[in-house]
Design an enzyme around this catalytic site. Structure first.
Site, PDB file in Angstrom:
ATOM      1  N   HIS A 180     -61.485 -38.969  83.837  1.00  0.00           N
ATOM      2  CA  HIS A 180     -62.287 -39.240  85.038  1.00  0.00           C
ATOM      3  C   HIS A 180     -61.641 -38.716  86.318  1.00  0.00           C
ATOM      4  O   HIS A 180     -62.250 -38.805  87.388  1.00  0.00           O
ATOM      5  CB  HIS A 180     -62.520 -40.747  85.148  1.00  0.00           C
ATOM      6  N   ASP A 181     -60.409 -38.228  86.249  1.00  0.00           N
ATOM      7  CA  ASP A 181     -59.727 -37.697  87.430  1.00  0.00           C
ATOM      8  C   ASP A 181     -59.650 -36.172  87.419  1.00  0.00           C
ATOM      9  O   ASP A 181     -59.036 -35.576  88.310  1.00  0.00           O
ATOM     10  CB  ASP A 181     -58.274 -38.213  87.487  1.00  0.00           C
ATOM     11  N   GLU A 197     -50.236 -44.097  81.917  1.00  0.00           N
ATOM     12  CA  GLU A 197     -50.510 -42.930  82.748  1.00  0.00           C
ATOM     13  C   GLU A 197     -49.248 -42.670  83.570  1.00  0.00           C
ATOM     14  O   GLU A 197     -48.868 -43.495  84.404  1.00  0.00           O
ATOM     15  CB  GLU A 197     -51.702 -43.186  83.687  1.00  0.00           C
ATOM     16  N   ASP A 216     -58.422 -50.779  80.734  1.00  0.00           N
ATOM     17  CA  ASP A 216     -57.616 -50.152  81.763  1.00  0.00           C
ATOM     18  C   ASP A 216     -56.843 -51.258  82.474  1.00  0.00           C
ATOM     19  O   ASP A 216     -57.431 -52.266  82.882  1.00  0.00           O
ATOM     20  CB  ASP A 216     -58.535 -49.431  82.766  1.00  0.00           C
ATOM     21  N   ASP A 229     -52.607 -47.789  84.205  1.00  0.00           N
ATOM     22  CA  ASP A 229     -52.777 -46.950  85.386  1.00  0.00           C
ATOM     23  C   ASP A 229     -51.443 -46.746  86.119  1.00  0.00           C
ATOM     24  O   ASP A 229     -50.716 -47.716  86.361  1.00  0.00           O
ATOM     25  CB  ASP A 229     -53.765 -47.677  86.316  1.00  0.00           C
ATOM     26  N   ASP A 248     -76.985 -46.823  82.305  1.00  0.00           N
ATOM     27  CA  ASP A 248     -77.482 -47.913  83.148  1.00  0.00           C
ATOM     28  C   ASP A 248     -78.616 -48.632  82.414  1.00  0.00           C
ATOM     29  O   ASP A 248     -79.607 -48.002  82.049  1.00  0.00           O
ATOM     30  CB  ASP A 248     -77.988 -47.315  84.475  1.00  0.00           C
ATOM     31  N   ASP A 267     -73.557 -49.799  83.196  1.00  0.00           N
ATOM     32  CA  ASP A 267     -73.147 -51.194  83.019  1.00  0.00           C
ATOM     33  C   ASP A 267     -72.809 -51.491  81.563  1.00  0.00           C
ATOM     34  O   ASP A 267     -72.938 -50.629  80.688  1.00  0.00           O
ATOM     35  CB  ASP A 267     -74.239 -52.136  83.555  1.00  0.00           C
TER      36      ASP A 267
HETATM   37  C1  GLC Z   1     -55.061 -43.447  88.435  1.00  0.00           C
HETATM   38  C2  GLC Z   1     -56.530 -43.453  88.073  1.00  0.00           C
HETATM   39  C3  GLC Z   1     -57.308 -42.958  89.259  1.00  0.00           C
HETATM   40  C4  GLC Z   1     -57.073 -43.890  90.423  1.00  0.00           C
HETATM   41  C5  GLC Z   1     -55.573 -44.065  90.690  1.00  0.00           C
HETATM   42  C6  GLC Z   1     -55.325 -45.273  91.542  1.00  0.00           C
HETATM   43  O1  GLC Z   1     -54.576 -42.172  88.655  1.00  0.00           O
HETATM   44  O2  GLC Z   1     -56.750 -42.715  86.922  1.00  0.00           O
HETATM   45  O3  GLC Z   1     -58.678 -42.852  88.984  1.00  0.00           O
HETATM   46  O4  GLC Z   1     -57.698 -43.404  91.555  1.00  0.00           O
HETATM   47  O5  GLC Z   1     -54.828 -44.277  89.516  1.00  0.00           O
HETATM   48  O6  GLC Z   1     -55.570 -46.443  90.824  1.00  0.00           O
END
Ligand code: GLC
Length: 555
Positions: A327-328, A255, A98, A200, A21, A29
């Site tokens: 991040h998931d 993904e 992304d 995604d 930040d 940011d």
């Molecule tokens: C993907 C992302 C996740 C998000 C989901 C919906 O799995 O990695 O963080 O919540 O898609 O966009």
């Protein structure tokens, strides 16, 4: 096998909200990222995957986009983005964006128009259906974030589909106008000079025309066979490739939850003209006790089987992406290693060795290179993540499982484990912000932080730096053929890599006690490429320390 830059690259994922930040509002940011580019350059990574920075009401931290060609207010402006891109490029670092196009935010202009009337030109941008009757949605599907996958909209007395939250309506990819808009937007970013896309949930974009009830698991029916790897997904990706991707020197990674090796060969085949690689999730999925929630580690033999199958079956046909966390997912060292202070560093280095010596493009999630751990949650109020908040409410609120049983499971796997602020130093809030962070800092920041790690030549950070450098110096690490050894051994992960006359032996102990290992005769006299012990590696019979890892190189 074709040689390409993205096969040889190491990628670093930034979750901007939690990285750095710069203005004291407690939210990371773009200027914050710029201020840490030299740190990333020093680590040696080649590419940044930037989690979403677009305009968003943040129902799902930016994965709900209301304007694809603008920047989220908290993160800065488009000028800041241009500055980031230029500053990264100056340092030889590429930026992968992304791309979240299975759904938009319900605040996106298209959806605002779509919901106004059945005659709107945007109506067919989304997936609208009549309910079964006045109170019942079109079918029994549940959304990934709990609750039904359909939201009733009083304006036109119909339901719209949302595989994630109600604020993330699914786009209708069967509408050629939607595809055109998305391709136009992607082209705009490519022309700006970005270096690729992480896509995604891209294997969910095509849905079946018929939408019957799904098989019931828990409270709702599954949408899986109707929305995952759907009928036209390959057609749409080939169209995207032809109209956008093939025109630029960029990399793409999809993904694709639930993907099999057979499907991956189609999505990311050497000559299928879709994507460069996909994320598969077999090693991080399927371990759940209550839905995805569990407090148990995956057994090593199962983990090895999965990883080895992907290594062997894609060889020469498609390209793997390699990751332990993102991040998931919870923190790698807490999930697959051992985050007790005695073992944390050794096991973090062992996991890094195990993954970075495989074939594929490695992804490092911010803080993984410091051996950052899961967060010690105390109560459900600590959660910020929509998935964790809803899951706790759904499983415990309705009494399906007791708090005592569910708590260790949700805290072990919550996505918030990965989202606590990056630990830069031992000053207040770990040097992440001068204000109040949007999510609490892990109290172990006084010991685990980038300042301490970069100062210590034996740290997890320097171990990652060395692994990245080795990959650059040794094509065998990128291109060598993988072969598993000791497949039925539940303590050690052992494999070889082979390229021309060279061979690597990779040995990783996944146990917290000593264990014995006999070095295969063909590696007698081989040199040690890297190890987490600092020992000499001459003898053939070894007693391995807890979480020991080493790599022998025979030329
Ligand atoms: C993907 C992302 C996740 C998000 C989901 C919906 O799995 O990695 O963080 O919540 O898609 O966009």
């Amino acid at each position: 096998m074709n040689r390409t830059w993205w096969k040889e690259a190491v990628i670093y994922q930034i979750y901007p909200r939690s990285f750095m930040d710069s203005d004291g509002d407690g939210i990371g940011d773009l200027q914050g990222i710029i201020s840490r580019l030299d740190y990333l350059k020093y680590l040696g990574i080649d590419v940044i995957w930037l989690s979403p920075v677009y305009k968003s009401p943040n129902d799902d931290n930016g994965y709900d986009i209301s304007d694809y060609q603008d920047i989220m207010d908290e993160f800065g402006s488009m000028e800041d983005f241009d500055e980031l891109l230029a500053a990264a490029h100056e340092r030889g670092i590429r930026i992968v964006m992304d791309l979240v196009v299975n759904h938009t935010s319900d605040e996106h202009r298209w959806f605002v128009e779509s919901r106004k009337s059945k005659d709107s030109v945007y109506r067919d941008y989304y997936i609208w259906r009549e309910g079964k009757d006045a109170q019942t949605p079109p079918n029994n599907w549940g959304s990934c974030f709990g609750g039904p996958a359909w939201q009733y909209d009083g304006e036109t007395d119909m339901y719209y589909l949302h595989l994630f939250s109600g604020k993330q309506p699914d786009l209708n990819w069967d509408n050629p106008k939607v595809r055109e808009e998305v391709f136009r937007m992607m082209t705009w970013w490519c022309d700006k000079g970005i270096d690729g896309f992480r896509m995604d949930v891209i294997n969910m974009i095509s849905k079946t025309e018929e939408m019957p009830d799904g098989e019931v698991h828990g409270l709702y029916g599954s949408f899986d066979p109707y929305c995952v790897n759907g009928p036209n997904v390959h057609k749409y990706l080939q169209e995207m490739n032809e109209k956008v991707l093939s025109k630029y020197d960029i990399m793409t990674v999809g993904e694709t939850g639930g993907v099999t090796t057979e499907l991956a060969k189609q999505y990311a085949g050497e000559d299928t003209h879709e994507l460069n690689m996909v994320f598969q999730f077999e090693h991080v999925e399927g371990d759940g006790k209550y839905g995805k929630w569990t407090d148990e580690k995956i057994p090593l033999i199962t983990l090895k089987k999965i990883m080895s199958r992907w290594q062997c079956e894609l060889y020469g046909k498609a390209w793997n992406s390699l990751f332990w966390d993102n991040h998931d997912q919870p923190r790698a060292v807490s999930r697959f290693g051992d985050d007790r202070p005695r073992f944390r560093e050794m096991s973090a280095k062992m996991l890094a060795t195990c993954l970075h010596m495989m074939q594929g493009t490695p992804y490092i999630y911010q803080g993984e290179e410091l051996g950052m751990t899961n967060y010690p949650f105390r109560s459900p109020e600590d959660f910020r993540d929509i998935e964790s908040i809803n899951a706790y409410r759904e499983w415990c609120g309705k009494g399906a499982v007791s708090h005592e049983i569910f708590w260790p499971c949700i805290t072990f796997k919550s996505r918030d484990n990965a989202r606590t602020p990056m630990q830069w130093d031992d000053s207040p809030q770990a040097g992440f912000t001068a204000g109040n962070p949007w999510i609490a800092v892990n109290p172990n920041y006084t010991q685990i932080n980038a300042k301490a790690e970069t100062a210590d030549p034996d740290s997890v950070f320097h171990y990652y730096k060395k692994l990245i450098a080795l990959r650059k110096e040794n094509p065998i690490i990128v291109y060598g053929r993988y072969e598993p050894l000791l497949e039925d051994n539940g303590e050690l992960f052992v494999y070889t890599r082979e390229l021309n006359d060279e061979k690597l032996l990779v040995v990783c102990s996944f146990c917290d006690y000593e264990t014995n290992f006999a070095v295969p005769a063909e590696f007698a006299g081989a040199s040690c490429l890297i190890s987490n012990t600092g020992d000499a590696y001459g003898e053939t019979e070894r007693t391995l320390k807890p979480y020991e890892a080493f790599v022998l190189h025979k030329k």
